[in-house]
Design an enzyme around this catalytic site. Sequence first.
Site, PDB file in Angstrom:
ATOM      1  N   LEU A 167       0.447  -5.028   3.602  1.00  9.64           N
ATOM      2  CA  LEU A 167       0.163  -5.978   2.519  1.00  9.64           C
ATOM      3  C   LEU A 167       1.077  -7.206   2.599  1.00  9.64           C
ATOM      4  O   LEU A 167       0.742  -8.254   2.047  1.00  9.64           O
ATOM      5  CB  LEU A 167       0.315  -5.286   1.158  1.00  9.64           C
ATOM      6  CG  LEU A 167      -0.725  -4.187   0.878  1.00  9.64           C
ATOM      7  CD1 LEU A 167      -0.436  -3.505  -0.447  1.00  9.64           C
ATOM      8  CD2 LEU A 167      -2.136  -4.748   0.893  1.00  9.64           C
ATOM      9  N   HIS A 221       9.946  -0.044   5.818  1.00 11.01           N
ATOM     10  CA  HIS A 221      10.160  -1.156   4.866  1.00 11.01           C
ATOM     11  C   HIS A 221      11.507  -1.010   4.162  1.00 11.01           C
ATOM     12  O   HIS A 221      12.198  -2.002   3.920  1.00 11.01           O
ATOM     13  CB  HIS A 221       9.067  -1.171   3.790  1.00 11.01           C
ATOM     14  CG  HIS A 221       7.830  -1.920   4.187  1.00 11.01           C
ATOM     15  ND1 HIS A 221       7.832  -3.252   4.504  1.00 11.01           N
ATOM     16  CD2 HIS A 221       6.533  -1.505   4.292  1.00 11.01           C
ATOM     17  CE1 HIS A 221       6.593  -3.637   4.799  1.00 11.01           C
ATOM     18  NE2 HIS A 221       5.792  -2.595   4.683  1.00 11.01           N
ATOM     19  N   GLN A 224       8.521  -4.725  -1.265  1.00 12.31           N
ATOM     20  CA  GLN A 224       7.379  -5.635  -1.133  1.00 12.31           C
ATOM     21  C   GLN A 224       7.044  -6.357  -2.444  1.00 12.31           C
ATOM     22  O   GLN A 224       6.298  -7.327  -2.434  1.00 12.31           O
ATOM     23  CB  GLN A 224       6.154  -4.888  -0.613  1.00 12.31           C
ATOM     24  CG  GLN A 224       6.311  -4.427   0.844  1.00 12.31           C
ATOM     25  CD  GLN A 224       5.095  -3.668   1.327  1.00 12.31           C
ATOM     26  OE1 GLN A 224       4.970  -2.473   1.082  1.00 12.31           O
ATOM     27  NE2 GLN A 224       4.175  -4.357   1.975  1.00 12.31           N
ATOM     28  N   HIS A 263       5.697   4.077   8.148  1.00  9.02           N
ATOM     29  CA  HIS A 263       5.568   2.624   7.943  1.00  9.02           C
ATOM     30  C   HIS A 263       6.314   2.204   6.668  1.00  9.02           C
ATOM     31  O   HIS A 263       7.048   1.215   6.656  1.00  9.02           O
ATOM     32  CB  HIS A 263       4.071   2.276   7.865  1.00  9.02           C
ATOM     33  CG  HIS A 263       3.748   0.852   7.518  1.00  9.02           C
ATOM     34  ND1 HIS A 263       3.014   0.030   8.336  1.00  9.02           N
ATOM     35  CD2 HIS A 263       4.046   0.094   6.424  1.00  9.02           C
ATOM     36  CE1 HIS A 263       2.882  -1.158   7.773  1.00  9.02           C
ATOM     37  NE2 HIS A 263       3.489  -1.142   6.601  1.00  9.02           N
TER      38      HIS A 263
HETATM   39 ZN    ZN Z   1       3.752  -2.555   5.059  1.00 10.92          ZN
END
Ligand code: ZN
Length: 174
Positions: free
Chosen positions: A95, A140, A51, A136
């Site tokens: 996010l 990713h 991320q 979760h």
């Molecule tokens: Zn996430």
Amino acid sequence: MSSREIIIEPDPILRKKSENLEKVDTNLQKLMDDMLSTMYGAPGIGLAAVQIGILKRVIVIDVSKEDEKKNPIFLINPKITYKSKKTSVYEEGCLSLPGHFAEIERPAECHVDFIDYFGKNKKIQAGGILSTCIQHEIDHLNGILFIDYLSKLKKDMIIKKLVKRKKELSKIVL
Ligand code: ZN
């Protein structure tokens, strides 16, 4: 510690598979510190390295409540070794998908093997929100987002809104 920019969907990097890490060194610890500060600043309860644009299998999580002492967990090369048949449903956000939330059903409990901040092998047996959060974040690392569990219609609608948001943000001239 410095905060890094969070990558927003749609972005092809969010769909890539992250690689295992070979060793824990000060560079990795610096990355984890930055990830934690980025996550707290957002604010969020979990963040995967992808991320912030780094395709390595590392995640940070802190599910402590606002009035509780901070309790960050760093998971390097996390591997789920058990998932319960019993499921639970939480409203999830991400996010990388600002402003979007959906109820997602996942195994209620999971066991995870991982390497910690100091390079030690650890195991965790997670339930409740921690179990959902770990799953979760590990998603990713495999290029999966929570919207992948929704109907195509709902998923497309969210992506469309995020594309529009990106266009509007890029229009701002200072
Ligand atoms: Zn996430």
